[in-house]
Design a protein around this motif. Structure first.
Motif, mmCIF file in Angstrom:
data_model
loop_
_atom_site.group_PDB
_atom_site.id
_atom_site.type_symbol
_atom_site.label_atom_id
_atom_site.label_comp_id
_atom_site.label_asym_id
_atom_site.label_seq_id
_atom_site.Cartn_x
_atom_site.Cartn_y
_atom_site.Cartn_z
ATOM 1 N N ILE A 124 -2.761 0.194 -4.312
ATOM 2 C CA ILE A 124 -2.559 -1.125 -3.704
ATOM 3 C C ILE A 124 -2.080 -2.083 -4.791
ATOM 4 N N THR A 125 -1.078 -2.902 -4.430
ATOM 5 C CA THR A 125 -0.510 -3.867 -5.368
ATOM 6 C C THR A 125 -0.342 -5.205 -4.667
ATOM 7 N N SER A 126 -0.546 -6.275 -5.424
ATOM 8 C CA SER A 126 -0.376 -7.630 -4.909
ATOM 9 C C SER A 126 0.667 -8.358 -5.744
ATOM 10 N N LYS A 127 1.149 -9.456 -5.233
ATOM 11 C CA LYS A 127 2.070 -10.309 -6.002
ATOM 12 C C LYS A 127 1.298 -11.328 -6.852
ATOM 13 N N VAL A 128 -0.041 -11.369 -6.653
ATOM 14 C CA VAL A 128 -0.901 -12.323 -7.346
ATOM 15 C C VAL A 128 -2.092 -11.557 -7.931
ATOM 16 N N THR A 186 4.933 -2.518 2.755
ATOM 17 C CA THR A 186 5.558 -3.066 1.548
ATOM 18 C C THR A 186 5.369 -4.564 1.421
ATOM 19 N N SER A 187 5.200 -5.249 2.524
ATOM 20 C CA SER A 187 5.033 -6.698 2.425
ATOM 21 C C SER A 187 4.173 -7.248 3.554
ATOM 22 N N VAL A 196 0.869 -1.179 0.000
ATOM 23 C CA VAL A 196 0.000 0.000 0.000
ATOM 24 C C VAL A 196 0.903 1.224 0.000
ATOM 25 N N GLU A 197 0.651 2.130 -0.929
ATOM 26 C CA GLU A 197 1.475 3.322 -1.015
ATOM 27 C C GLU A 197 0.644 4.548 -1.351
ATOM 28 N N VAL A 198 1.168 5.701 -0.968
ATOM 29 C CA VAL A 198 0.597 6.988 -1.362
ATOM 30 C C VAL A 198 1.461 7.499 -2.500
ATOM 31 N N VAL A 199 0.828 7.808 -3.617
ATOM 32 C CA VAL A 199 1.532 8.386 -4.751
ATOM 33 C C VAL A 199 1.329 9.890 -4.680
ATOM 34 N N LYS A 200 2.419 10.617 -4.497
ATOM 35 C CA LYS A 200 2.368 12.074 -4.358
ATOM 36 C C LYS A 200 2.099 12.717 -5.718
#
Length: 108
Positions: free
Chosen positions: A89-93, A61-62, A47-51
């Motif tokens: 939000i990003t997943s490995k799957v 991160t994991s 999960v990240e905030v994109v500025k």
């Protein structure tokens, strides 16, 4: 006096391409971020905030979420987002997570 507005944003089937769950059009407060693992396996989630300038700040991160389990990533904390910032939000799957973000919009 400002007219604050509660809103939510959802994303389904979040996978490896990453998904922008919410994009702020003005200053707002992210008051909840619930992520559900819709698979049976424990999986990591990013999960990240994109500025606005394209740089990123990671909230996790994991962090692993067990299969079939929901987690509130903010754990009761609040996060101020400025105009043009996004929560990604990003997943490995592929097709691994569903997400609901709760937002208080149009704050001063």
């Amino acid at each position: 006096m400002a007219a604050y507005r509660f809103n939510n944003a959802t994303a389904t089937g979040v996978g490896t391409a990453g998904t922008d769950v919410y994009s702020a059009s003005a200053k707002c407060i992210l008051i909840g971020l619930s992520i559900t693992n819709i698979t049976r396996a424990a999986l990591p989630v990013e999960v990240e905030v994109v500025k606005a300038n394209g740089s990123t700040v990671h909230l996790t991160t994991s962090g692993r979420i067990a299969g079939g389990v929901s987690v509130d990533v903010l754990s009761g904390r609040k996060l101020v987002l400025m105009s043009q910032e996004k929560v990604r939000i990003t997943s490995k799957v592929d097709n691994a997570f569903d997400c609901v973000a709760s937002i208080l919009e149009d704050v001063d």
